[in-house]
Design a protein around this motif. Structure first.
Motif, PDB file in Angstrom:
ATOM      1  N   LEU A  86       0.838  -1.206   0.000  1.00  0.00           N
ATOM      2  CA  LEU A  86       0.000   0.000   0.000  1.00  0.00           C
ATOM      3  C   LEU A  86       0.874   1.258   0.000  1.00  0.00           C
ATOM      4  CD1 LEU A  86      -2.806   1.181  -0.066  1.00  0.00           C
ATOM      5  CD2 LEU A  86      -2.915   0.992   2.424  1.00  0.00           C
ATOM      6  N   LYS A  87       2.015   1.184   0.654  1.00  0.00           N
ATOM      7  CA  LYS A  87       2.955   2.326   0.602  1.00  0.00           C
ATOM      8  C   LYS A  87       3.492   2.469  -0.817  1.00  0.00           C
ATOM      9  CE  LYS A  87       5.427   5.648   2.455  1.00  0.00           C
ATOM     10  NZ  LYS A  87       6.327   6.029   1.375  1.00  0.00           N
ATOM     11  N   GLU A  88       3.841   1.348  -1.424  1.00  0.00           N
ATOM     12  CA  GLU A  88       4.313   1.363  -2.820  1.00  0.00           C
ATOM     13  C   GLU A  88       3.237   1.966  -3.728  1.00  0.00           C
ATOM     14  OE1 GLU A  88       7.059   0.478  -4.342  1.00  0.00           O
ATOM     15  OE2 GLU A  88       6.420   0.209  -6.418  1.00  0.00           O
ATOM     16  N   TRP A  89       2.001   1.577  -3.494  1.00  0.00           N
ATOM     17  CA  TRP A  89       0.867   2.104  -4.255  1.00  0.00           C
ATOM     18  C   TRP A  89       0.798   3.627  -4.121  1.00  0.00           C
ATOM     19  CZ3 TRP A  89      -3.352   5.050  -3.298  1.00  0.00           C
ATOM     20  CH2 TRP A  89      -4.429   4.984  -4.193  1.00  0.00           C
ATOM     21  N   GLN A  90       0.915   4.132  -2.898  1.00  0.00           N
ATOM     22  CA  GLN A  90       0.867   5.592  -2.684  1.00  0.00           C
ATOM     23  C   GLN A  90       2.018   6.274  -3.416  1.00  0.00           C
ATOM     24  OE1 GLN A  90      -0.031   6.658   1.669  1.00  0.00           O
ATOM     25  NE2 GLN A  90       0.242   4.453   1.747  1.00  0.00           N
ATOM     26  N   ASP A  91       3.206   5.685  -3.319  1.00  0.00           N
ATOM     27  CA  ASP A  91       4.388   6.314  -3.921  1.00  0.00           C
ATOM     28  C   ASP A  91       4.275   6.391  -5.440  1.00  0.00           C
ATOM     29  OD1 ASP A  91       5.309   6.286  -1.336  1.00  0.00           O
ATOM     30  OD2 ASP A  91       6.875   4.789  -1.657  1.00  0.00           O
ATOM     31  N   THR A  92       3.606   5.421  -6.051  1.00  0.00           N
ATOM     32  CA  THR A  92       3.580   5.376  -7.517  1.00  0.00           C
ATOM     33  C   THR A  92       2.295   5.941  -8.122  1.00  0.00           C
ATOM     34  OG1 THR A  92       2.799   3.085  -7.373  1.00  0.00           O
ATOM     35  CG2 THR A  92       5.156   3.409  -7.733  1.00  0.00           C
ATOM     36  N   VAL A  93       1.175   5.823  -7.408  1.00  0.00           N
ATOM     37  CA  VAL A  93      -0.125   6.217  -7.992  1.00  0.00           C
ATOM     38  C   VAL A  93      -0.445   7.695  -7.721  1.00  0.00           C
ATOM     39  CG1 VAL A  93      -2.618   5.761  -7.943  1.00  0.00           C
ATOM     40  CG2 VAL A  93      -0.992   3.844  -7.849  1.00  0.00           C
ATOM     41  N   LEU A  94      -0.054   8.189  -6.568  1.00  0.00           N
ATOM     42  CA  LEU A  94      -0.409   9.573  -6.187  1.00  0.00           C
ATOM     43  C   LEU A  94       0.680  10.522  -6.695  1.00  0.00           C
ATOM     44  CD1 LEU A  94      -1.695   8.887  -2.558  1.00  0.00           C
ATOM     45  CD2 LEU A  94      -2.997   8.922  -4.705  1.00  0.00           C
ATOM     46  N   THR A  95       0.674  10.727  -7.994  1.00  0.00           N
ATOM     47  CA  THR A  95       1.786  11.443  -8.629  1.00  0.00           C
ATOM     48  C   THR A  95       1.599  12.962  -8.629  1.00  0.00           C
ATOM     49  OG1 THR A  95       0.685  11.064 -10.746  1.00  0.00           O
ATOM     50  CG2 THR A  95       2.444   9.541 -10.157  1.00  0.00           C
ATOM     51  N   TYR A  96       2.746  13.645  -8.735  1.00  0.00           N
ATOM     52  CA  TYR A  96       2.760  15.106  -8.843  1.00  0.00           C
ATOM     53  C   TYR A  96       2.064  15.518 -10.142  1.00  0.00           C
ATOM     54  CZ  TYR A  96       4.391  19.882  -9.351  1.00  0.00           C
ATOM     55  OH  TYR A  96       4.427  21.236  -9.523  1.00  0.00           O
ATOM     56  N   GLY A  97       1.249  16.541 -10.051  1.00  0.00           N
ATOM     57  CA  GLY A  97       0.530  17.007 -11.254  1.00  0.00           C
ATOM     58  C   GLY A  97      -0.751  16.225 -11.488  1.00  0.00           C
ATOM     59  N   TRP A  98      -0.943  15.158 -10.738  1.00  0.00           N
ATOM     60  CA  TRP A  98      -2.187  14.376 -10.817  1.00  0.00           C
ATOM     61  C   TRP A  98      -2.905  14.439  -9.461  1.00  0.00           C
ATOM     62  CZ3 TRP A  98      -4.937  10.245  -8.813  1.00  0.00           C
ATOM     63  CH2 TRP A  98      -5.974   9.762  -9.619  1.00  0.00           C
ATOM     64  N   ALA A  99      -2.205  14.015  -8.415  1.00  0.00           N
ATOM     65  CA  ALA A  99      -2.831  13.981  -7.078  1.00  0.00           C
ATOM     66  C   ALA A  99      -2.457  15.183  -6.218  1.00  0.00           C
ATOM     67  CB  ALA A  99      -2.432  12.697  -6.356  1.00  0.00           C
ATOM     68  N   TYR A 100      -1.345  15.822  -6.531  1.00  0.00           N
ATOM     69  CA  TYR A 100      -0.938  17.005  -5.757  1.00  0.00           C
ATOM     70  C   TYR A 100      -0.118  17.925  -6.655  1.00  0.00           C
ATOM     71  CZ  TYR A 100       3.766  15.034  -5.234  1.00  0.00           C
ATOM     72  OH  TYR A 100       5.014  14.536  -5.480  1.00  0.00           O
ATOM     73  N   GLY A 101       0.191  19.117  -6.127  1.00  0.00           N
ATOM     74  CA  GLY A 101       0.817  20.145  -6.965  1.00  0.00           C
ATOM     75  C   GLY A 101      -0.274  21.069  -7.495  1.00  0.00           C
ATOM     76  N   SER A 102       0.115  22.218  -8.052  1.00  0.00           N
ATOM     77  CA  SER A 102      -0.889  23.230  -8.425  1.00  0.00           C
ATOM     78  C   SER A 102      -1.889  22.692  -9.447  1.00  0.00           C
ATOM     79  CB  SER A 102      -0.206  24.489  -8.939  1.00  0.00           C
ATOM     80  OG  SER A 102       0.603  24.158 -10.040  1.00  0.00           O
ATOM     81  N   GLU A 103      -1.452  21.752 -10.284  1.00  0.00           N
ATOM     82  CA  GLU A 103      -2.395  21.188 -11.265  1.00  0.00           C
ATOM     83  C   GLU A 103      -2.835  19.770 -10.913  1.00  0.00           C
ATOM     84  OE1 GLU A 103      -0.961  21.776 -15.278  1.00  0.00           O
ATOM     85  OE2 GLU A 103      -0.306  23.800 -14.731  1.00  0.00           O
ATOM     86  N   GLY A 104      -2.413  19.318  -9.766  1.00  0.00           N
ATOM     87  CA  GLY A 104      -2.753  17.948  -9.349  1.00  0.00           C
ATOM     88  C   GLY A 104      -4.025  17.908  -8.534  1.00  0.00           C
ATOM     89  N   THR A 105      -5.144  18.017  -9.219  1.00  0.00           N
ATOM     90  CA  THR A 105      -6.432  18.202  -8.517  1.00  0.00           C
ATOM     91  C   THR A 105      -7.407  17.040  -8.731  1.00  0.00           C
ATOM     92  OG1 THR A 105      -7.272  19.388 -10.443  1.00  0.00           O
ATOM     93  CG2 THR A 105      -6.254  20.719  -8.701  1.00  0.00           C
TER      94      THR A 105
END
Ligand SMILES: Cc1cc2nc3c(=O)[nH]c(=O)nc-3n(C[C@H](O)[C@H](O)[C@H](O)COP(=O)(O)O)c2cc1C
Length: 174
Positions: free
Chosen positions: A75-94
């Motif tokens: 599940l940690k691996e999943w978070q590290d790979t799936v919750l990517t910058y620009g998708w899940a976080y960052g100014s355009e990661g919405t």
């Protein structure tokens, strides 16, 4: 309301409580059960597939046995790979903004061990801060967690009842 339950248990064949929860949740309309160790026995995530699953649901649930005060490794691996910058976080990661997030955790230790002065010193709310911070950063609303504690000593009836409690908890409006 479409709910996605992402299960992370490395060996469901030896599991009591997480297996019972999975078997019960599968029967429920409106709940998608996604078993990470079953889908990815070798560890690598299909990121595009996982992100699409998240997009398709309103309430995201992580279900797992507490391992070393956190989740099993996949599940940690999943978070590290799936919750990517620009998708899940960052100014355009919405992409996850406005979704709801919940934890469903079983612990070997009893509830009274999880407090100041108890065997484990810290509460579940304190120990799950990284998940709360992740929900916050990704724009998801963190809902009250479902926890079942002291699970080694549960009777079959109590295991069965906890699965029913979990369903009610997952379907509730917060
Ligand atoms: C590697 C490992 C680490 C564990 N760490 C904890 C822990 O930090 N706190 C705790 O209360 N129980 C801990 N346990 C006990 C598990 O949480 C418990 O066995 C599990 O919730 C039972 O669920 P199951 O019947 O679905 O396997 C750990 C178990 C294992 C195998």
């Amino acid at each position: 309301m479409k709910t996605l339950v992402i299960i992370a248990h490395p060996n469901l064949t030896t599991s009591v409580i997480n297996k019972a929860w999975k078997e019960r949740l599968i029967l429920e309309d409106g709940i998608t059960v996604h078993d990470l160790y079953e889908k990815y026995p070798d560890g690598a995530n299909d990121v595009a597939y996982e992100q699409q699953l998240l997009l398709d649901h309103d309430r995201i649930v992580f279900q797992f046995p507490f391992y070393w005060y956190s989740s099993p490794a996949l599940l940690k691996e999943w978070q590290d790979t799936v919750l990517t910058y620009g998708w899940a976080y960052g100014s355009e990661g919405t992409k996850l903004h406005g979704k709801e997030f919940m934890l469903a955790i079983s612990t070997g230790g009893p509830a009274e061990a999880y407090q100041a002065g108890g065997y484990n010193q810290y509460s579940m709310s304190e120990l799950t801060k990284p998940f709360q911070a992740t929900a916050n950063l990704t724009g998801m609303r963190f809902l009250p967690a479902f926890t079942k504690q002291g699970v080694r000593f549960l009777t079959d009836e109590q295991v069965h009842e906890s699965a029913e409690e979990l369903v009610r908890h997952l379907k509730q409006t917060y």
